[in-house]
Design a protein around this motif. Structure first.
Motif, short mmCIF file in Angstrom:
data_model
loop_
_atom_site.label_atom_id
_atom_site.label_comp_id
_atom_site.label_asym_id
_atom_site.label_seq_id
_atom_site.Cartn_x
_atom_site.Cartn_y
_atom_site.Cartn_z
N ASN A 33 0.80 -1.23 0.00
CA ASN A 33 0.00 0.00 0.00
C ASN A 33 0.83 1.28 0.00
OD1 ASN A 33 -2.47 -1.34 -0.10
ND2 ASN A 33 -2.48 -1.63 2.12
N ASP A 34 2.14 1.15 0.14
CA ASP A 34 3.02 2.32 0.12
C ASP A 34 3.74 2.39 -1.23
OD1 ASP A 34 4.49 4.55 0.81
OD2 ASP A 34 5.84 3.49 2.17
N PHE A 35 2.97 2.51 -2.30
CA PHE A 35 3.54 2.52 -3.65
C PHE A 35 4.57 3.65 -3.78
CE2 PHE A 35 3.71 3.41 -8.19
CZ PHE A 35 3.93 2.13 -8.67
N GLY A 36 5.74 3.31 -4.26
CA GLY A 36 6.81 4.28 -4.44
C GLY A 36 7.49 4.68 -3.14
N GLY A 37 7.06 4.10 -2.02
CA GLY A 37 7.63 4.48 -0.73
C GLY A 37 7.24 5.89 -0.33
N CYS A 38 6.24 6.45 -0.99
CA CYS A 38 5.88 7.86 -0.81
C CYS A 38 5.21 8.17 0.53
CB CYS A 38 4.99 8.32 -1.97
SG CYS A 38 5.85 8.25 -3.57
N LYS A 39 4.67 7.16 1.20
CA LYS A 39 4.05 7.37 2.52
C LYS A 39 5.06 7.22 3.65
CE LYS A 39 -0.46 5.53 1.10
NZ LYS A 39 -1.40 4.41 1.30
N ILE A 85 12.19 -2.63 -9.38
CA ILE A 85 12.64 -1.56 -8.50
C ILE A 85 11.51 -1.22 -7.55
CG2 ILE A 85 13.51 0.82 -8.37
CD1 ILE A 85 15.33 -1.14 -9.98
N TYR A 86 11.82 -1.26 -6.25
CA TYR A 86 10.88 -0.84 -5.21
C TYR A 86 11.54 0.32 -4.47
CZ TYR A 86 8.49 -5.33 -5.90
OH TYR A 86 7.82 -6.41 -6.43
N PHE A 87 10.96 1.52 -4.58
CA PHE A 87 11.47 2.65 -3.82
C PHE A 87 11.14 2.44 -2.35
CE2 PHE A 87 11.12 4.73 -8.02
CZ PHE A 87 12.41 5.23 -8.12
N LEU A 88 12.10 2.79 -1.49
CA LEU A 88 11.93 2.57 -0.06
C LEU A 88 11.69 3.86 0.71
CD1 LEU A 88 14.74 -0.09 0.33
CD2 LEU A 88 12.29 -0.48 0.01
N GLU A 89 11.82 5.00 0.04
CA GLU A 89 11.61 6.28 0.70
C GLU A 89 11.05 7.28 -0.30
OE1 GLU A 89 15.43 7.69 2.07
OE2 GLU A 89 16.21 7.86 0.05
N PRO A 90 10.41 8.32 0.21
CA PRO A 90 9.89 9.35 -0.70
C PRO A 90 11.03 10.03 -1.46
CG PRO A 90 8.97 9.60 1.51
CD PRO A 90 10.08 8.61 1.61
N HIS A 93 10.27 11.11 -7.43
CA HIS A 93 9.32 10.25 -8.16
C HIS A 93 7.90 10.34 -7.58
CE1 HIS A 93 10.70 7.80 -4.79
NE2 HIS A 93 9.52 7.18 -4.88
N CYS A 94 7.78 10.78 -6.33
CA CYS A 94 6.46 10.90 -5.71
C CYS A 94 5.68 12.07 -6.29
CB CYS A 94 6.60 11.07 -4.19
SG CYS A 94 7.25 9.59 -3.37
N GLU A 95 6.39 13.12 -6.70
CA GLU A 95 5.74 14.29 -7.29
C GLU A 95 5.43 14.05 -8.77
OE1 GLU A 95 8.55 17.41 -6.56
OE2 GLU A 95 8.67 16.85 -4.45
N ASP A 96 6.35 13.39 -9.46
CA ASP A 96 6.19 13.13 -10.88
C ASP A 96 6.89 11.81 -11.19
OD1 ASP A 96 6.06 13.06 -13.65
OD2 ASP A 96 7.06 14.99 -13.96
N VAL A 97 6.12 10.78 -11.53
CA VAL A 97 6.69 9.44 -11.75
C VAL A 97 7.71 9.42 -12.89
CG1 VAL A 97 4.80 8.14 -10.76
CG2 VAL A 97 4.72 8.75 -13.17
N LYS A 98 7.68 10.42 -13.75
CA LYS A 98 8.63 10.46 -14.87
C LYS A 98 9.97 11.07 -14.47
CE LYS A 98 4.93 10.69 -18.23
NZ LYS A 98 4.17 11.55 -19.12
#
Length: 128
Positions: A33-39, A85-90, A93-98
């Motif tokens: 549920n923490d896609f991109g590690g953004c939470k 690739i699994y991001f582990l921290e914000p 990429h959290c603002e713009d996936v590109k």
């Protein structure tokens, strides 16, 4: 003909027997549920993930999808290999996936047969 059928059945049986990792102590639902590690939930799990590095090796890409969810980035590598690739921290990429991100990530390399062969914790995308 009979031998060919037996060989095919044996190959199918072997292919369906994949390693089931023991990911005890890892909250898989929070990870998914923490896609991109953004939470920031995945960041709390880094030490546990590092301790499970050897458990992840040998797992199929399909099984890893089931356990950790779809990767944040799927990158093709040479000789039909790929990285999840699994991001582990914000990060950016959290603002713009590109946007290119230098956030901490877990990169899992899969062989051409779809089995995890390497698990690396790093910043920046893996070199092909």
């Amino acid at each position: 003909m009979k031998h060919t059928i037996y060989i095919l059945l044996l190959l199918i049986t072997c292919a369906s027997c994949t390693k089931q990792p023991k990911l005890d102590g890892l909250d898989l639902e929070k990870f998914k549920n923490d896609f991109g590690g953004c939470k920031g939930e995945r960041l709390k799990m880094v030490d546990k993930l590092k301790s499970l590095k050897e458990e992840i090796k040998g797992v199929s890409s399909n099984d890893l999808d089931d356990y950790l969810g779809k990767p944040d980035i799927q990158q093709l590598a040479d000789r039909s290999q790929e990285y999840y690739i699994y991001f582990l921290e914000p990060g950016s990429h959290c603002e713009d996936v590109k946007k290119k991100s230098n956030a901490q990530m877990m990169a899992v390399r899969f062989s051409a047969m779809g089995m995890a062969t390497e698990v690396n914790f790093q910043r920046g995308m893996p070199e092909e």
